[in-house]
Design an enzyme around this catalytic site. Sequence first.
Site, PDB file in Angstrom:
ATOM      1  N   HIS A 162       1.173   5.816   4.008  1.00 48.30           N
ATOM      2  CA  HIS A 162       2.498   5.841   3.091  1.00 48.30           C
ATOM      3  C   HIS A 162       3.329   7.061   3.427  1.00 48.30           C
ATOM      4  O   HIS A 162       4.656   6.778   3.468  1.00 48.30           O
ATOM      5  CB  HIS A 162       1.817   6.286   1.536  1.00 48.30           C
ATOM      6  CG  HIS A 162       3.104   6.627   0.478  1.00 48.30           C
ATOM      7  ND1 HIS A 162       4.056   5.579   0.292  1.00 48.30           N
ATOM      8  CD2 HIS A 162       3.412   7.786   0.396  1.00 48.30           C
ATOM      9  CE1 HIS A 162       4.864   6.240  -0.700  1.00 48.30           C
ATOM     10  NE2 HIS A 162       4.542   7.265  -0.622  1.00 48.30           N
ATOM     11  N   ARG A 184       3.414  -2.533   5.938  1.00 47.57           N
ATOM     12  CA  ARG A 184       3.655  -0.949   6.027  1.00 47.57           C
ATOM     13  C   ARG A 184       2.777  -0.498   7.122  1.00 47.57           C
ATOM     14  O   ARG A 184       1.387  -0.279   6.929  1.00 47.57           O
ATOM     15  CB  ARG A 184       3.323  -0.062   4.755  1.00 47.57           C
ATOM     16  CG  ARG A 184       3.923   1.240   4.877  1.00 47.57           C
ATOM     17  CD  ARG A 184       3.411   2.087   3.803  1.00 47.57           C
ATOM     18  NE  ARG A 184       1.951   2.424   3.942  1.00 47.57           N
ATOM     19  CZ  ARG A 184       1.250   2.481   3.045  1.00 47.57           C
ATOM     20  NH1 ARG A 184       1.497   2.614   1.889  1.00 47.57           N
ATOM     21  NH2 ARG A 184       0.014   3.027   3.455  1.00 47.57           N
ATOM     22  N   TYR A 231      -8.194   3.400   2.043  1.00 47.96           N
ATOM     23  CA  TYR A 231      -8.299   2.396   1.051  1.00 47.96           C
ATOM     24  C   TYR A 231      -7.742   1.158   1.758  1.00 47.96           C
ATOM     25  O   TYR A 231      -7.742   0.003   1.224  1.00 47.96           O
ATOM     26  CB  TYR A 231      -7.112   2.838   0.102  1.00 47.96           C
ATOM     27  CG  TYR A 231      -5.676   3.034   0.700  1.00 47.96           C
ATOM     28  CD1 TYR A 231      -4.830   2.160   1.112  1.00 47.96           C
ATOM     29  CD2 TYR A 231      -5.440   4.587   0.558  1.00 47.96           C
ATOM     30  CE1 TYR A 231      -3.710   2.558   1.463  1.00 47.96           C
ATOM     31  CE2 TYR A 231      -4.176   4.730   1.239  1.00 47.96           C
ATOM     32  CZ  TYR A 231      -3.195   3.858   1.773  1.00 47.96           C
ATOM     33  OH  TYR A 231      -2.014   4.366   2.090  1.00 47.96           O
TER      34      TYR A 231
HETATM   35  C1  LIG Z   1       9.236   6.780 -10.959  1.00 47.49           C
HETATM   36  C2  LIG Z   1       8.310   7.165  -9.824  1.00 47.49           C
HETATM   37  N1  LIG Z   1       7.039   6.987 -10.012  1.00 47.49           N
HETATM   38  C3  LIG Z   1       6.137   7.304  -9.032  1.00 47.49           C
HETATM   39  C4  LIG Z   1       6.624   7.970  -8.000  1.00 47.49           C
HETATM   40  C5  LIG Z   1       5.790   8.260  -6.666  1.00 47.49           C
HETATM   41  N2  LIG Z   1       5.776   7.123  -5.854  1.00 47.49           N
HETATM   42  C6  LIG Z   1       6.456   7.459  -4.589  1.00 47.49           C
HETATM   43  S1  LIG Z   1       6.623   6.368  -3.680  1.00 47.49           S
HETATM   44  C7  LIG Z   1       5.590   5.293  -4.324  1.00 47.49           C
HETATM   45  C8  LIG Z   1       5.171   4.010  -4.048  1.00 47.49           C
HETATM   46  C9  LIG Z   1       6.222   2.914  -4.228  1.00 47.49           C
HETATM   47  O1  LIG Z   1       5.660   1.678  -3.453  1.00 47.49           O
HETATM   48  P1  LIG Z   1       6.762   0.771  -3.079  1.00 47.49           P
HETATM   49  O2  LIG Z   1       7.816   0.598  -3.983  1.00 47.49           O
HETATM   50  O3  LIG Z   1       6.012  -0.652  -2.761  1.00 47.49           O
HETATM   51  O4  LIG Z   1       7.440   1.178  -1.896  1.00 47.49           O
HETATM   52  P2  LIG Z   1       6.721   1.681  -0.351  1.00 47.49           P
HETATM   53  O5  LIG Z   1       6.544   3.116  -0.470  1.00 47.49           O
HETATM   54  O6  LIG Z   1       5.644   0.698  -0.465  1.00 47.49           O
HETATM   55  O7  LIG Z   1       7.886   1.232   0.773  1.00 47.49           O
HETATM   56  C10 LIG Z   1       5.084   5.993  -5.833  1.00 47.49           C
HETATM   57  C11 LIG Z   1       4.328   5.461  -6.616  1.00 47.49           C
HETATM   58  C12 LIG Z   1       8.010   7.843  -7.636  1.00 47.49           C
HETATM   59  N3  LIG Z   1       8.614   8.584  -6.729  1.00 47.49           N
HETATM   60  N4  LIG Z   1       8.844   7.482  -8.765  1.00 47.49           N
END
Ligand SMILES: Cc1ncc(C[n+]2csc(CCOP(=O)(O)OP(=O)(O)O)c2C)c(N)n1
Length: 340
Positions: A258, A254, A267
Amino acid sequence: MNAKSSVQTKPKHEQLGLSDEEVVEMYKYMVLARKFDERCLLLQRAGKINFHVSGIGQETAQIAAAFALDRERDYFLPYYRDYGFVMAVGMTLEELMLSAFAKAGDPNSGGRQMPGHFGSKRLRIVTGSSPVTTQVPHAVGFALAAKMQKKDIVSYVTFGEGSSNQGDFHEGLNFAGVQKLPVIFLCENNQYAISVPIKKQLGGRVVDRAQGYGFPGIRVDGNDALEVYRVVKEARERAVHGEGPTLIEAMMYRLSPHSTSDNDLAYRTKDEVDENWKKDGIPKMKSYLIEHGLWSEERDEAMLKEIQQQLKDALEAAEGAPYPKPEDTLLHVYASEGEV
Ligand SMILES: Cc1ncc(C[n+]2csc(CCOP(=O)(O)OP(=O)(O)O)c2C)c(N)n1
Ligand SMILES: [Mg+2]
């Protein structure tokens, strides 16, 4: 030259069944997605749009995967970083800008959802919601429908590696494995879940989980467009021949924070990010095309100019478009009389 050596000397895209035009088109989508994304980051900083979740660093795999699917017939359940994917299956810049500006004409949700929550009946993109990974069991449902209706199509779903730790992922994969459903699970492993690095998220590898559900798992370099194309195409072949699902783990990074609400340097280090820019799949694809006489710096410059103009047009159209009406807020939330 005998038949064997002529096969060996064929460029890789031809060996995979991609024409020169297709491989050039793939690259054009990669650059288009990158430029759109960069523009959205700028628009957010300029206070013109509220929020953006960037897919920078993930476009290569997204677009290569789209090219390996049947873009006229398959069903797609992308996640919030999949700008490159939705563009490659037909969502226009203007539609995406309407979404970024939360305008009424946004095809995804009429400006009701956050940006990046894609949905289009026309393009068979199934709308998703914000709790991560809920799209996985939905995709399995679409695959079950395809199997019951004996259609030779697949459903294709993406998610992050952090999300692959949610229960929905496991339930979806298990059911798909038991029923041998035509679904392709593609994990965009970008090595972070917001601020949590991969080593704090996973004790093992996402790809190895497929074995536990009784179907193949394949790890691929997500910055290598042709490899991603190859594995997704094979997964599609298996699916439409009744051989069941495939889990693909595409490795990437990435490159942006975020979201526009995140300060990633709290971080991770700039050095780490800079190192990963060197692995970006887009310049790699450009070099491949130039090496095979399919592209040039002149064509690249002309394409960039054209993209700037397309972005300008889309931006103007979206900025000038109307917002949704406040009184429409409850539309599609409660059934109207006669709808139930
Ligand atoms: C069930 C749930 N828990 C927490 C969140 C908050 N949240 C949004 S994106 C994210 C990170 C997800 O990481 P990843 O699956 O690796 O996808 P990336 O954002 O790195 O593409 C989180 C924790 C959410 N949207 N839904
Ligand atoms: Mg991630």
